[in-house]
Design a protein around this motif. Structure first.
Motif, PDB file in Angstrom:
ATOM      1  N   ARG A 186      -8.005  -0.726  21.626  1.00 46.78           N
ATOM      2  CA  ARG A 186      -7.354  -1.763  22.440  1.00 46.78           C
ATOM      3  C   ARG A 186      -8.302  -2.939  22.668  1.00 46.78           C
ATOM      4  O   ARG A 186      -7.904  -4.104  22.608  1.00 46.78           O
ATOM      5  CB  ARG A 186      -6.945  -1.184  23.797  1.00 46.78           C
ATOM      6  N   SER A 237      -5.128  -1.282  29.720  1.00 43.49           N
ATOM      7  CA  SER A 237      -3.973  -0.401  29.585  1.00 43.49           C
ATOM      8  C   SER A 237      -3.049  -0.957  28.507  1.00 43.49           C
ATOM      9  O   SER A 237      -3.191  -2.098  28.082  1.00 43.49           O
ATOM     10  CB  SER A 237      -3.217  -0.320  30.915  1.00 43.49           C
ATOM     11  N   GLN A 238      -2.094  -0.122  28.095  1.00 44.53           N
ATOM     12  CA  GLN A 238      -1.115  -0.582  27.117  1.00 44.53           C
ATOM     13  C   GLN A 238      -0.376  -1.807  27.651  1.00 44.53           C
ATOM     14  O   GLN A 238      -0.095  -2.757  26.928  1.00 44.53           O
ATOM     15  CB  GLN A 238      -0.128   0.562  26.838  1.00 44.53           C
ATOM     16  N   LEU A 242      -2.302  -5.002  27.365  1.00 43.67           N
ATOM     17  CA  LEU A 242      -2.281  -5.477  25.989  1.00 43.67           C
ATOM     18  C   LEU A 242      -0.945  -6.172  25.680  1.00 43.67           C
ATOM     19  O   LEU A 242      -0.904  -7.212  25.017  1.00 43.67           O
ATOM     20  CB  LEU A 242      -2.497  -4.301  25.032  1.00 43.67           C
ATOM     21  N   CYS A 270      -9.277  -8.911  30.739  1.00 37.71           N
ATOM     22  CA  CYS A 270     -10.225  -8.539  29.689  1.00 37.71           C
ATOM     23  C   CYS A 270     -11.660  -8.908  30.037  1.00 37.71           C
ATOM     24  O   CYS A 270     -12.581  -8.125  29.845  1.00 37.71           O
ATOM     25  CB  CYS A 270      -9.860  -9.211  28.370  1.00 37.71           C
TER      26      CYS A 270
END
Ligand SMILES: Nc1ncnc2c1ncn2[C@@H]1O[C@H](COP(=O)(O)OP(=O)(O)OP(=O)(O)O)[C@@H](O)[C@H]1O
Ligand SMILES: [Mg+2]
Lengths: 264, 248
Positions: free
Chosen positions: A8, A128-129, A132, A191
């Motif tokens: 990720r 986390s998903q 993203l 990020c």
């Protein structure tokens, strides 16, 4: 095997590089780099409020609040400058205002303040998903808008008066640019954190403009420099056990320093 | 076919910058606009372009300024250009043509080349705009003003930062364009253009005087305009200002 978090992180770096190549380059062209850092702190205030509301009243995505705040701050700064306020002063005031709000909301969070700290520092390797997904959606939005309005934005930045005189609504493209910056900043928040947004959004584009002085050169160069910095940061953090975003920022700054020594 | 201005008044934050200007210019003519710094010359040009709010009426070939934009080419005062943007010469000249379309067409490129050739800058096609000297940048911007092939040209101090040679070359280009275009040109020194000027506007917060060169350029008018005696010589019934540029 690579950890899912690392994968990720790598995908995020790739996406961040696109933001840096588009939003970052055009912020440098526009000379509105301080603006970017101001908006990053506005976003932080929004996120802190989002966390507070979630804990105290009702659940709301902190990044959504961050987006609302940074767009609002961006438009407020745009309004102030259209009233002939100096852009640095306008950003400075907004900076102070949003940091005051951020500290206020953080202090209301009390023992939970550490959650918000995450947004101040960010972590490339803890995405986390959902984070993203937000990043992907932001990047697609940004790229589409740039593809459609690329030349109009360029004309409005290079020579606003002539652009207006030739029938472009410069105010409109200015506002669009502000909103794109806000979206880009929020996309990077989780990020790399509010403090380091500048390091990955502006520094690569600034270095790239020195090294490859043309519009397309700056854009491609900013992409590559951000990619190198981000991936380098993740790679080194394996060995050094420190935050990858800090290393990415240091690599970007080092590349900028090298670009200074190049003859223009 | 004419450009008409009736009772034009412009305010910035309620301060009057330009008051009650009335002029009528027949197409095609070359109109030189003169006046001291801060007199409202740029303000006048910007109202012709519909860039600022104004009171009164402006008709460009019968159209309002905002509707007439496709008829006008504009060369702004150079300080309004953002050189943070590393555009190439070709990109600068192509901007007005391609900003409204998605692709760069062959005809766009041909036109851009034609007008860069016209101003003598075609050999700098691939160079960076900000690497050019001030006078060279001025020429490129002049080509950009021409590239949409407008009927009206609005030039704000095109000779600033140009040396004598460039200035004379630009004058020669204006000679060639005169007769097919109406040209409004702000100058601090009219001497190089005296022979091809049709009309002169003296602006100092309002229109002090408007007419042909010999009607307007009198010692009395110039003293009123600049608030100080202006040394001049008279030849062929035309007054030439001695000492050239009045820019402080
Ligand atoms: N956007 C603006 N807001 C407020 N005041 C302005 C604005 N633009 C110009 N002014 C003021 O209006 C007056 C006329 O300005 P203008 O730029 O038209 O002068 P000019 O004759 O072109 O001068 P110069 O020779 O220096 O170019 C000046 O006093 C200037 O300070
Ligand atoms: Mg002016």
């Amino acid at each position: 095997m690579l950890d899912i978090l690392v994968i990720r992180g790598i995908i995020a770096v790739f996406l961040i590089s696109i933001v840096s190549a588009t939003v970052g380059s055009f912020s440098v062209f526009r000379g509105s780099t301080f603006f970017v850092s101001g908006i990053a702190h506005g976003a932080l205030a929004g996120a802190a409020l989002g966390i507070f509301l979630t804990l105290a009243l009702f659940p709301i995505d902190p990044l959504l609040m961050a987006m609302i705040f940074s767009v609002f701050f961006a438009l407020a700064i745009g309004y102030a400058t259209s009233r002939r306020e100096d852009v640095d002063v306008a950003v400075g005031v907004m900076f102070a205002f949003s940091m005051s709000l951020a500290v206020l909301f953080l202090s209301m969070l009390r023992e939970y303040a550490s959650i918000a700290w995450g947004l101040l520092i960010g972590d490339l390797l803890l995405l986390s998903q959902e984070d993203l997904t937000i990043l992907v959606v932001s990047v697609i939005t940004i790229v589409l808008i740039f593809l459609i309005f690329y030349r109009k934005i360029m004309y409005s930045i290079f020579d606003p008066e002539s652009a207006e005189a030739s029938g472009l609504h410069v105010m409109w493209y200015d506002t669009l640019m502000f909103i794109l910056i806000a979206v880009g900043v929020v996309a990077l928040l989780k990020c790399v954190g509010a403090i380091l947004v500048y390091a990955l959004l502006i520094v690569p584009a600034a270095a790239s403009r020195r090294m490859f002085p043309s519009v397309s050169g700056t854009i491609v160069g900013a992409f590559v420099i951000t990619l190198i910095s981000g991936l380098g940061g993740i790679y080194l953090s394996y060995y050094l056990a420190v935050a990858p975003s800090s290393l990415a920022g240091l690599i970007a700054a080092a590349i900028y320093a090298v670009s200074l020594f190049r003859r223009r | 076919m004419s450009i008409e201005v009736y009772n034009l008044t412009v305010r910035y934050d309620n301060k009057i910058a330009l008051e009650n200007v009335n002029v009528k210019v027949e197409h095609p003519s070359l109109v030189v606009i003169m006046g001291p710094n801060g007199a409202g010359k740029t303000t006048f040009l910007k109202s012709l372009l519909g860039l600022i709010p104004y009171e009164g009426e402006i008709k460009i070939f019968g159209k309002d300024p905002k509707k007439a934009r496709s008829l006008i080419g504009y060369l702004p005062q150079r300080d309004s250009i953002n050189t943070n943007m590393p555009l190439k010469v070709k990109e600068v000249v192509l901007l007005p043509l391609v900003s409204k379309s998605f692709t760069i067409k062959k005809e766009h490129v041909e036109k851009a080349k034609k007008y860069l050739e016209f101003v003598g800058m075609l050999d700098r096609w691939n160079d960076r705009f900000d690497s050019l000297s001030g006078g060279q940048q001025q020429r490129v911007l002049f080509a950009r003003a021409l590239v949409t092939e407008p009927k009206v040209l609005i030039l704000d101090e095109p000779f600033s930062a140009t040396d004598v040679k460039t200035k004379m070359e630009l004058v020669e280009l204006l000679h060639r364009l005169k007769g097919e275009k109406t040209i409004f040109i702000v100058l601090h020194d009219i001497n190089p253009l005296v022979e091809c000027t049709d009309m002169v506007m003296l602006i100092q917060k309002t229109l002090l005087s408007f007419g042909t060169v010999s009607e307007v350029l009198t010692p009395e008018n110039l003293e009123k305009l600049y608030g100080t005696k202006v040394p001049m010589i008279r030849r062929d019934n035309v007054c030439y200002i001695v000492g050239g540029d009045r820019h402080a």
